[in-house]
Design an enzyme around this catalytic site. Structure first.
Site, mmCIF file in Angstrom:
data_model
loop_
_atom_site.group_PDB
_atom_site.id
_atom_site.type_symbol
_atom_site.label_atom_id
_atom_site.label_comp_id
_atom_site.label_asym_id
_atom_site.label_seq_id
_atom_site.Cartn_x
_atom_site.Cartn_y
_atom_site.Cartn_z
ATOM 1 N N ASN A 9 36.412 2.875 10.263
ATOM 2 C CA ASN A 9 35.629 3.704 11.180
ATOM 3 C C ASN A 9 36.475 3.914 12.441
ATOM 4 O O ASN A 9 36.602 3.019 13.266
ATOM 5 C CB ASN A 9 34.306 2.993 11.519
ATOM 6 C CG ASN A 9 33.486 3.770 12.537
ATOM 7 O OD1 ASN A 9 33.829 4.900 12.889
ATOM 8 N ND2 ASN A 9 32.402 3.173 13.010
ATOM 9 N N TRP A 10 37.036 5.118 12.534
ATOM 10 C CA TRP A 10 37.960 5.391 13.650
ATOM 11 C C TRP A 10 37.230 5.719 14.955
ATOM 12 O O TRP A 10 37.867 5.917 15.985
ATOM 13 C CB TRP A 10 38.910 6.534 13.271
ATOM 14 C CG TRP A 10 39.988 6.123 12.297
ATOM 15 C CD1 TRP A 10 40.269 4.837 11.888
ATOM 16 C CD2 TRP A 10 40.924 6.964 11.618
ATOM 17 N NE1 TRP A 10 41.318 4.846 11.005
ATOM 18 C CE2 TRP A 10 41.747 6.133 10.823
ATOM 19 C CE3 TRP A 10 41.153 8.338 11.612
ATOM 20 C CZ2 TRP A 10 42.777 6.641 10.022
ATOM 21 C CZ3 TRP A 10 42.184 8.838 10.807
ATOM 22 C CH2 TRP A 10 42.986 8.004 10.028
ATOM 23 N N LYS A 11 35.917 5.867 14.880
ATOM 24 C CA LYS A 11 35.112 6.194 16.081
ATOM 25 C C LYS A 11 35.728 7.372 16.833
ATOM 26 O O LYS A 11 36.288 8.275 16.200
ATOM 27 C CB LYS A 11 34.963 4.943 16.946
ATOM 28 C CG LYS A 11 34.413 3.755 16.149
ATOM 29 C CD LYS A 11 34.012 2.585 16.998
ATOM 30 C CE LYS A 11 33.509 1.447 16.105
ATOM 31 N NZ LYS A 11 33.045 0.299 16.840
ATOM 32 N N HIS A 96 24.597 3.446 13.061
ATOM 33 C CA HIS A 96 25.537 2.583 13.789
ATOM 34 C C HIS A 96 24.938 2.229 15.157
ATOM 35 O O HIS A 96 24.305 3.073 15.801
ATOM 36 C CB HIS A 96 26.870 3.310 13.958
ATOM 37 C CG HIS A 96 27.972 2.375 14.365
ATOM 38 N ND1 HIS A 96 28.081 1.888 15.646
ATOM 39 C CD2 HIS A 96 28.980 1.808 13.661
ATOM 40 C CE1 HIS A 96 29.123 1.065 15.709
ATOM 41 N NE2 HIS A 96 29.683 0.998 14.522
ATOM 42 N N GLU A 98 26.228 2.026 17.945
ATOM 43 C CA GLU A 98 26.677 2.900 19.040
ATOM 44 C C GLU A 98 25.853 4.188 19.081
ATOM 45 O O GLU A 98 25.648 4.765 20.139
ATOM 46 C CB GLU A 98 28.184 3.179 18.890
ATOM 47 C CG GLU A 98 28.994 1.947 19.290
ATOM 48 C CD GLU A 98 30.332 1.797 18.581
ATOM 49 O OE1 GLU A 98 30.800 2.747 17.938
ATOM 50 O OE2 GLU A 98 30.903 0.689 18.677
ATOM 51 N N GLU A 168 26.301 -5.339 10.962
ATOM 52 C CA GLU A 168 27.178 -5.327 12.135
ATOM 53 C C GLU A 168 26.429 -5.912 13.328
ATOM 54 O O GLU A 168 25.719 -5.177 14.035
ATOM 55 C CB GLU A 168 27.602 -3.895 12.465
ATOM 56 C CG GLU A 168 28.463 -3.236 11.422
ATOM 57 C CD GLU A 168 29.413 -2.204 12.026
ATOM 58 O OE1 GLU A 168 30.608 -2.281 11.739
ATOM 59 O OE2 GLU A 168 28.967 -1.354 12.813
ATOM 60 N N GLY A 174 33.610 -4.689 18.763
ATOM 61 C CA GLY A 174 34.534 -4.341 19.843
ATOM 62 C C GLY A 174 34.732 -5.433 20.878
ATOM 63 O O GLY A 174 35.287 -5.180 21.947
ATOM 64 N N SER A 213 34.719 -6.769 14.926
ATOM 65 C CA SER A 213 35.973 -7.453 15.277
ATOM 66 C C SER A 213 36.704 -8.032 14.072
ATOM 67 O O SER A 213 37.287 -9.121 14.143
ATOM 68 C CB SER A 213 35.709 -8.546 16.324
ATOM 69 O OG SER A 213 35.199 -7.974 17.504
#
Ligand code: 13P
Length: 256
Positions: A9-11, A96, A98, A168, A174, A213
Site C-alpha cells: 500500500n503505497w498510500k 483503511h 486513514e 491493522e 506508521g 510497521s
C-alpha cells in the site's frame, strides 16, 4: 502449501520516476517469488495505469486504495468501481483507518463500498483495527466485532468469500512500533472464530493479513503464525530492496 498474500500500500507516495525505478527492479526479480506468494501493488489512483502497464504480464495484481460509493454520475473528484475494473484493478482496499479517520468514513459507508466491490467481482481488502485508547480500555474485540457486524448482517454467509481482511491496529500504523506477533495471532484467531460463530461456512478459507510497521526484520515473526495469511505493507513497500526481502521471507515460509 498455502500462498501468502503480500500487498504493497503505497498510500500518497511516489512519482513517475520512483515508480519506474521500482518496476524495473520488479520485472527483473519477481519471477523468483511468485510461485509461493500472491503479490499486489496498490499505488495512488493517478498511477494505477502506469503500474498496470508493467505488471499485467508478470502475474502481479493491481490494487486500488479507495473507491467511491457511487458507480457514476455527478460526483466530482471521485473514482468509480467501474473505472477501476476497466483499467485492470483486481483488489480494492476499503475501510483503511486513514480513510476512517481523515475522511470520516464510517462502518455504514464502508459496508456499501464493500458491497460494490463484491458486486463487480473484485476483491475487497477490508481493514479493521482498534486505536491505542481502545486497546488500553480492553475494547479491541468489541471494536472488531462492530467493524465486522454490519458486513456480516448485510452479506450473510457469503460475506467473506473471495475477500481479504486486514487486521491493522491503528497504533501500529506508521509508528515503527509493530504489534507483537503472538498478540496478532490471537486476534486473527478471534476474528476467524467470530466469523465462524456467525454461521459462516468455509471459514478455513478466510484470509487475514496483518498490517502495521511491517518490515523485513519483523516479517518472518508474523508470517510464521498459523493464522497470519499475509501482510499489508505501508512504508517498507516503497523501498524495493525492503519489499523484496519481505517477499523472499514469505516465499521461504510458504515453501515449508
Ligand atoms: P506502515 O507499514 O507504514 O505502518 O503502514 C501500514 C498500513 O497502513 C498499510 O495499509
Amino acid at each position: 502449501m498455502k500462498k501468502k498474500i503480500i500487498v504493497a500500500n503505497w498510500k500518497l507516495n511516489g512519482n513517475i520516476q520512483t515508480i519506474s525505478n521500482f518496476l524495473e527492479y520488479v520485472k527483473l526479480k519477481i519471477s523468483l517469488y511468485l510461485k509461493c506468494n500472491t503479490v499486489v501493488i496498490a499505488p495512488s489512483t493517478i498511477y494505477l495505469e502506469r503500474v498496470y502497464r508493467d505488471i499485467k504480464d508478470i502475474n502481479i495484481f493491481l490494487g486500488a486504495q479507495n473507491v467511491d460509493v457511487n458507480k457514476q454520475g455527478a460526483f466530482t473528484g471521485e473514482t468509480s468501481i467501474l473505472m477501476l475494473k476497466d483499467i485492470g484493478v483486481k483488489y480494492v482496499i476499503v475501510g483503511h483507518s486513514e480513510r476512517r479517520y481523515f475522511h470520516g468514513e464510517n462502518n455504514k459507508l464502508i459496508t456499501q463500498k464493500f458491497g460494490l466491490i463484491k458486486e463487480l467481482n473484485l476483491i475487497p481488502i477490508l481493514c479493521i483495527g482498534e486505536s491505542e485508547t481502545e486497546k488500553k480500555q480492553n475494547k479491541t474485540k468489541e471494536i472488531l466485532r462492530n467493524q465486522l457486524n454490519m458486513i456480516l448482517e448485510k452479506f450473510g454467509e457469503k460475506a467473506f468469500e473471495n475477500t481479504i481482511i486486514a487486521y491493522e491496529p491503528i497504533w501500529a500504523i506508521g509508528t515503527g512500533v509493530s504489534a507483537d506477533p503472538i498478540y496478532v495471532q490471537l486476534i486473527h484467531k478471534f476474528i476467524k472464530d467470530y466469523i465462524n460463530e456467525c454461521n459462516i461456512k468455509n471459514q478455513q478459507n478466510i484470509i487475514i493479513q496483518y498490517g502495521g510497521s511491517v518490515n523485513s526484520k519483523n516479517a518472518k515473526s508474523f508470517l510464521e503464525q498459523p493464522d497470519i495469511d499475509g501482510l499489508l505493507v505501508g512504508s517498507a513497500s516503497l523501498i524495493y530492496e525492503e519489499f523484496f526481502n519481505i517477499l523472499e521471507i514469505a516465499n521461504n515460509i510458504s515453501l515449508k
